[in-house]
Write an enzyme that holds these catalytic residues in place. Sequence first.
Site, PDB file in Angstrom:
ATOM      1  N   GLU A 174       0.834  -1.211   0.000  1.00  0.00           N
ATOM      2  CA  GLU A 174       0.000   0.000   0.000  1.00  0.00           C
ATOM      3  C   GLU A 174       0.866   1.257   0.000  1.00  0.00           C
ATOM      4  O   GLU A 174       0.622   2.214   0.729  1.00  0.00           O
ATOM      5  CB  GLU A 174      -0.977  -0.017   1.173  1.00  0.00           C
ATOM      6  CG  GLU A 174      -1.941  -1.191   1.108  1.00  0.00           C
ATOM      7  CD  GLU A 174      -2.836  -1.341   2.327  1.00  0.00           C
ATOM      8  OE1 GLU A 174      -2.821  -0.463   3.212  1.00  0.00           O
ATOM      9  OE2 GLU A 174      -3.567  -2.349   2.403  1.00  0.00           O
ATOM     10  N   GLU A 266      -4.638  -7.634  -1.171  1.00  0.00           N
ATOM     11  CA  GLU A 266      -5.578  -7.756  -0.056  1.00  0.00           C
ATOM     12  C   GLU A 266      -6.952  -7.385  -0.579  1.00  0.00           C
ATOM     13  O   GLU A 266      -7.087  -6.521  -1.435  1.00  0.00           O
ATOM     14  CB  GLU A 266      -5.249  -6.796   1.092  1.00  0.00           C
ATOM     15  CG  GLU A 266      -3.975  -7.037   1.836  1.00  0.00           C
ATOM     16  CD  GLU A 266      -3.720  -5.952   2.888  1.00  0.00           C
ATOM     17  OE1 GLU A 266      -4.697  -5.300   3.339  1.00  0.00           O
ATOM     18  OE2 GLU A 266      -2.555  -5.755   3.244  1.00  0.00           O
TER      19      GLU A 266
END
Length: 324
Positions: A174, A266
Amino acid sequence: MNNEIQIAPCNPNAINEVKNVLRYLSGLSGKGILTGQHTQTTVQKELHYIEDITGKLPALCGFELLAYSPNINYSDAGEDCLIEVEENKNTLDNAWDWALNKRGLITFTWHWFSPFGSRDKGFYAENTTFDASQAVIAGTEEHTRLIADMDHMAQLLKPFCEQRIPVLWRPFHEAEGDWFWWGVKGPEVARQLYRIMYERYTNYHGLNNLIWVWNSPLAEGYVGDDVCDVISMDLYPPKHTHTDLESEYSRLVKITPANKLTALGEIGVIPSIPMLAETRVPWLWYMTWSNEYGSSEEWTTNEELRGAYNHPYAVTLDKLPKLY
């Protein structure tokens, strides 16, 4: 875009087992999707839940490495942090069992407590004074400590290399966000951190079993085709919203003209496997996040989960060929 999927490993010294996995994934693209589940604890309640509901296990299991961070500030950590660290200890034992006994694929996530200056959950930018923009500059204390932490983790990864176990390695995940210390200084700094690690792990430590997964949908700060095998993004759609995520795929592949393998690093809800079987959006795997995301009906109903794991388009552990 080049229509031929790039499957040659970015690391020219990658072991044959890495090449086997990349070749398999290339052949799977648009024809199936690996089921995947993140776990954070040695109990792995998510796997027990999935097996109870579906009668199957995921082809790909994720293991969390946060407790292996060498600079956790135990003296200034809240109860939630201490519990999370304690429950995460020894997860590498689970990874070894998964690889050697179940022969499934492995991915690691490292919520990296910063090399210094942290308190509580020190992987969050708000909980550390560590400056990643200084860490990319050779000669600084930040850089020295960054390398020391990388070397610490390399020693834990090395036995997997010695046993020729391929690992889907997703560092600095991320990177587009400002919530982790490696992303808060912007995508260019995150890109440099990743490239420093790639150089250290590939050319210094010889971790030739790693399959390098970049995890950000931003074109700005993309690490480069020469240091990643797979591009990925993390998504958290609304509860019980199951689609093929075609628009998100279209966004992700714009970060490079190369035809890279693509994955969902994810996700909160599982994608719609029946829809993917129709549209063939070439996500190669999805990784449901842990805890309530993967061990309850809060995000995905048991009916949806059962249908996904038993769909012909889904690759579960029992369908996975021997790749290493």
